[in-house]
Design an enzyme around this catalytic site. Structure first.
Site, PDB file in Angstrom:
ATOM      1  N   GLY A  87      42.418  30.739  75.112  1.00 64.54           N
ATOM      2  CA  GLY A  87      40.934  31.281  74.903  1.00 64.54           C
ATOM      3  C   GLY A  87      40.684  31.413  73.177  1.00 64.54           C
ATOM      4  O   GLY A  87      41.667  31.364  72.592  1.00 64.54           O
ATOM      5  N   GLY A  89      41.057  32.783  70.131  1.00 62.01           N
ATOM      6  CA  GLY A  89      41.727  33.843  69.756  1.00 62.01           C
ATOM      7  C   GLY A  89      41.456  34.380  68.350  1.00 62.01           C
ATOM      8  O   GLY A  89      41.775  35.266  67.801  1.00 62.01           O
ATOM      9  N   ARG A  90      40.575  33.409  67.636  1.00 60.30           N
ATOM     10  CA  ARG A  90      40.008  33.697  66.395  1.00 60.30           C
ATOM     11  C   ARG A  90      38.507  33.174  66.191  1.00 60.30           C
ATOM     12  O   ARG A  90      38.273  32.851  65.108  1.00 60.30           O
ATOM     13  CB  ARG A  90      40.855  32.886  65.434  1.00 60.30           C
ATOM     14  CG  ARG A  90      41.377  31.556  65.508  1.00 60.30           C
ATOM     15  CD  ARG A  90      42.012  30.890  64.408  1.00 60.30           C
ATOM     16  NE  ARG A  90      42.440  29.504  64.969  1.00 60.30           N
ATOM     17  CZ  ARG A  90      42.951  28.678  64.753  1.00 60.30           C
ATOM     18  NH1 ARG A  90      42.911  28.758  63.288  1.00 60.30           N
ATOM     19  NH2 ARG A  90      43.456  27.574  65.163  1.00 60.30           N
ATOM     20  N   LYS A 110      34.552  30.781  63.126  1.00 60.00           N
ATOM     21  CA  LYS A 110      36.032  30.738  63.527  1.00 60.00           C
ATOM     22  C   LYS A 110      36.822  31.324  62.403  1.00 60.00           C
ATOM     23  O   LYS A 110      36.481  31.085  60.922  1.00 60.00           O
ATOM     24  CB  LYS A 110      36.169  29.141  63.592  1.00 60.00           C
ATOM     25  CG  LYS A 110      37.662  28.675  63.911  1.00 60.00           C
ATOM     26  CD  LYS A 110      37.698  27.096  64.053  1.00 60.00           C
ATOM     27  CE  LYS A 110      39.195  26.696  64.459  1.00 60.00           C
ATOM     28  NZ  LYS A 110      39.134  25.310  64.537  1.00 60.00           N
ATOM     29  N   GLY A 123      43.479  36.452  64.330  1.00 55.13           N
ATOM     30  CA  GLY A 123      42.119  36.438  64.328  1.00 55.13           C
ATOM     31  C   GLY A 123      41.462  35.833  63.160  1.00 55.13           C
ATOM     32  O   GLY A 123      40.139  35.381  63.053  1.00 55.13           O
ATOM     33  N   ARG A 180      36.177  22.796  77.087  1.00 55.85           N
ATOM     34  CA  ARG A 180      37.477  22.045  76.736  1.00 55.85           C
ATOM     35  C   ARG A 180      37.817  21.724  78.352  1.00 55.85           C
ATOM     36  O   ARG A 180      37.816  22.332  79.243  1.00 55.85           O
ATOM     37  CB  ARG A 180      38.549  22.738  76.489  1.00 55.85           C
ATOM     38  CG  ARG A 180      38.028  23.192  75.060  1.00 55.85           C
ATOM     39  CD  ARG A 180      38.343  24.567  74.539  1.00 55.85           C
ATOM     40  NE  ARG A 180      37.430  25.347  73.676  1.00 55.85           N
ATOM     41  CZ  ARG A 180      38.019  25.074  72.277  1.00 55.85           C
ATOM     42  NH1 ARG A 180      39.195  24.448  71.935  1.00 55.85           N
ATOM     43  NH2 ARG A 180      37.323  25.838  71.406  1.00 55.85           N
ATOM     44  N   ASP A 247      43.541  21.713  75.694  1.00 57.65           N
ATOM     45  CA  ASP A 247      42.576  22.955  75.168  1.00 57.65           C
ATOM     46  C   ASP A 247      41.787  22.376  73.815  1.00 57.65           C
ATOM     47  O   ASP A 247      40.732  23.040  73.513  1.00 57.65           O
ATOM     48  CB  ASP A 247      43.222  24.234  74.831  1.00 57.65           C
ATOM     49  CG  ASP A 247      44.536  23.966  73.972  1.00 57.65           C
ATOM     50  OD1 ASP A 247      45.431  23.437  74.555  1.00 57.65           O
ATOM     51  OD2 ASP A 247      44.526  24.684  72.726  1.00 57.65           O
ATOM     52  N   ASN A 248      42.166  21.527  73.339  1.00 55.35           N
ATOM     53  CA  ASN A 248      41.584  20.640  72.225  1.00 55.35           C
ATOM     54  C   ASN A 248      40.950  19.502  72.615  1.00 55.35           C
ATOM     55  O   ASN A 248      40.380  18.652  71.873  1.00 55.35           O
ATOM     56  CB  ASN A 248      42.568  20.425  71.018  1.00 55.35           C
ATOM     57  CG  ASN A 248      43.090  21.715  70.565  1.00 55.35           C
ATOM     58  OD1 ASN A 248      42.461  22.834  70.620  1.00 55.35           O
ATOM     59  ND2 ASN A 248      44.290  21.770  70.008  1.00 55.35           N
TER      60      ASN A 248
HETATM   61  P1  AMP Z   1      44.594  25.312  68.090  1.00 50.50           P
HETATM   62  O1  AMP Z   1      45.618  24.666  68.859  1.00 50.50           O
HETATM   63  O2  AMP Z   1      44.906  25.467  66.620  1.00 50.50           O
HETATM   64  O3  AMP Z   1      43.116  25.211  68.520  1.00 50.50           O
HETATM   65  O4  AMP Z   1      44.920  26.964  68.743  1.00 50.50           O
HETATM   66  C1  AMP Z   1      45.490  27.271  69.882  1.00 50.50           C
HETATM   67  C2  AMP Z   1      45.440  28.611  70.399  1.00 50.50           C
HETATM   68  O5  AMP Z   1      45.841  29.693  69.467  1.00 50.50           O
HETATM   69  C3  AMP Z   1      43.780  29.121  70.529  1.00 50.50           C
HETATM   70  O6  AMP Z   1      43.678  30.063  71.802  1.00 50.50           O
HETATM   71  C4  AMP Z   1      43.622  29.652  69.268  1.00 50.50           C
HETATM   72  O7  AMP Z   1      42.581  30.753  69.481  1.00 50.50           O
HETATM   73  C5  AMP Z   1      44.870  30.558  69.066  1.00 50.50           C
HETATM   74  N1  AMP Z   1      45.133  30.881  67.428  1.00 50.50           N
HETATM   75  C6  AMP Z   1      45.379  30.072  66.445  1.00 50.50           C
HETATM   76  N2  AMP Z   1      45.534  30.701  65.458  1.00 50.50           N
HETATM   77  C7  AMP Z   1      45.110  31.987  65.468  1.00 50.50           C
HETATM   78  C8  AMP Z   1      45.169  33.133  64.713  1.00 50.50           C
HETATM   79  N3  AMP Z   1      45.176  33.130  63.525  1.00 50.50           N
HETATM   80  N4  AMP Z   1      44.879  34.413  65.424  1.00 50.50           N
HETATM   81  C9  AMP Z   1      44.691  34.475  66.737  1.00 50.50           C
HETATM   82  N5  AMP Z   1      44.746  33.400  67.683  1.00 50.50           N
HETATM   83  C10 AMP Z   1      44.993  32.110  66.840  1.00 50.50           C
HETATM   84 MG    MG Z   2      42.151  24.900  69.915  1.00 46.29          MG
END
Ligand code: AMP
Ligand code: MG
Length: 477
Positions: A87, A89-90, A110, A123, A180, A247-248
């Site tokens: 989900g 997260g940020r 973001k 976040g 996604r 998820d990407n």
């Molecule tokens: P990503 O592969 O970079 O798109 O991130 C994978 C997961 O980690 C996603 O659910 C993001 O929302 C979460 N995420 C990445 N960086 C942070 C952060 N600084 N704070 C909270 N959640 C994060």
């Molecule tokens: Mg991602």
């Protein structure tokens, strides 16, 4: 000054699709960049954009009328391992705006603070990944590659702690949807067929409106076809996404989640930039294979909607998935043959292309530069110093081009002069940390005309010297 009109159609889906979450205000936001061209297409009043209200929106400090901020839930396979709940997260989807042409666009912040999906994360985002995503996503758009867009970036005036204290920043990202493969997987893992069916209906309405809203196999076929196009386009410019987790992977076939991505310099098919991709799962040459792995996850999630009988559903899904290879190979061949000036393939062309790519690998030739030199040089002329290794190949190639109408034109429309090279992006980020945005802005400007040398600054258009090569990237968090 007219404030934008927001609404949020995602919140009409059941509550299990998202969590209500509001961006956390930041101390002292200031704008780095606003994409006025995109803003105007989306119907934003440019006066509003640079007003206090506009800046407040792009920093998450206050939201315009109609905005309904949420964090979307999804799951995903990360480097092959299953994560049942990821989900945003940020990030906060603050809603949609309707563009001048009637289309709806998700507006997402973001780096806007924690959400129920932040797990142990803060976040936030720091300036580096925000600038990288802004620049690369806009460059991809100008290169004609489907992608999320960047509408604005701000520094927050707050410090973000990674290995060291760094300036915090927020990116405003825009896309028709942010759905996604992992969004489908989330509901599939809960065996929640009703929700998958609602997600399917939503995704079809946005990305494939010609399909019937229940046509799961039609949807799968459409996603497969879009991804076959997308990945071939990445390959054509030497783009390495770096984190092709499910998820990407976007179901509309657009590039999403720019993390440790980069354009390769030397042509090394096994090239990986991401520091965490130690096994090369997401290397340049693996991308067309790994996307199929991801599409299989989508197909599995759709099975209950493809056919009531599981064995029948599997048969149909397998048939769809089996089409990827030909679609991808056709796209790849058409694109790469254009890169050497060939618009209509004849027997032997593939061999010619393969010989070139093999030589490029053997001589670690710069991917972008090699094709530019082939485009700008008259193909009958002697090759210059850097391309001596191609002299023999060029004789065969020149003979073949006799049968093509306007090969140089085709090549110059296919081979970019400008890609935002990794060493320049790193340099731009380092400068930006100390408040100097000149290189970042120059890169952004050059990326607006990727098929021309529009800026009088040769350094933007040349490969790195061995001393300033940056061959590794770090995750976008
Ligand atoms: P990503 O592969 O970079 O798109 O991130 C994978 C997961 O980690 C996603 O659910 C993001 O929302 C979460 N995420 C990445 N960086 C942070 C952060 N600084 N704070 C909270 N959640 C994060
Ligand atoms: Mg991602």
């Amino acid at each position: 000054m007219i404030s934008p009109k927001f609404h949020n159609i995602y919140t009409q889906l059941p509550e299990s699709f998202f969590s209500r979450s509001t961006p956390t205000p930041v101390k002292a936001p200031s704008v780095i960049n606003q994409n006025e061209e995109l803003a105007s297409e989306l119907g934003f009043d440019l006066k509003w954009l640079s007003s206090q209200e506009g800046i407040a929106m792009f920093s998450g400090n206050s939201l315009p009328k109609g905005a309904d901020p949420i964090a979307q839930v999804y799951a995903g396979h990360q480097f092959g391992g299953w994560s049942p709940r990821l989900g945003d997260g940020r990030a906060h989807l603050i809603g949609q705006v309707q563009a001048k042409d009637g289309s709806n666009w998700d507006i997402q912040l973001k780096g806007s603070g924690p959400t129920p999906y932040s797990r142990s994360g803060d976040g936030r985002a720091w300036l580096g990944p925000v600038l990288r995503e802004y620049l690369i996503s806009e460059a991809m758009y100008q290169l004609g590659i489907p992608t999320t867009r960047a509408l604005a970036s701000v520094v927050t005036g707050e410090t973000v702690y990674r290995e060291k204290p760094l300036p915090g920043a927020i990116l405003t990202r825009v896309a028709p949807s942010l759905i996604r493969v992992g969004t489908f997987e989330y509901f599939s893992s809960k065996r929640d067929t009703e929700s998958i069916s609602q997600l399917l209906k939503y995704s079809i309405a946005i990305h494939f409106p010609a399909l019937d809203s229940k046509d799961a196999i039609g949807f799968l076929d459409a996603v497969i076809s879009k991804q076959a196009t997308l990945i071939s386009k990445w390959m054509g410019v030497g783009f390495i996404h770096g984190v092709m987790n499910t998820d990407n992977t976007h179901v509309g076939g657009i590039t999403i989640d720019y993390g440790p991505c980069a354009f390769m310099d030397d042509y090394i098919p096994s090239k990986v930039f991401s520091s965490i991709d130690v096994n090369g799962r997401y290397s340049y040459e693996e991308q067309p294979k790994v996307i199929v792995w991801n599409l299989v996850r989508l197909a599995i999630s759709l099975l209950p909607l493809i056919d009531n009988t599981e064995s029948e559903a599997i048969k149909k899904a397998e048939l769809s998935l089996s089409k990827f290879d030909k679609l991808y190979q056709d796209n790849f061949r058409t694109l790469f043959l254009k890169k050497i000036g060939i618009s209509h393939e004849i027997n032997g062309d593939l061999g010619l292309l393969t010989d070139l790519l093999n030589s490029m690998t053997n001589f670690k030739a710069d991917f972008t530069q090699t094709f530019i030199e082939l485009s700008v040089l008259n193909h009958n002329s002697q090759i210059d110093h850097s391309q001596k290794f191609l002299n023999e190949w060029k004789i065969k190639w020149a003979n073949r081009l006799e049968q093509e109408k306007d090969p140089i034109k085709v090549m110059s429309q296919t081979n970019p002069m400008f890609i935002p090279r990794n060493h320049l992006i790193e340099h731009a980020i380092q400068n930006a940390i100390i408040g100097d945005y000149k290189l970042f802005n120059d890169l952004l400007l050059a990326s607006k005309n990727p098929f021309k040398k529009s800026l009088d600054n040769e350094a933007l258009y040349t490969p790195p010297e061995s001393g300033n090569l940056v061959s590794q990237t770090f995750c976008g968090t």
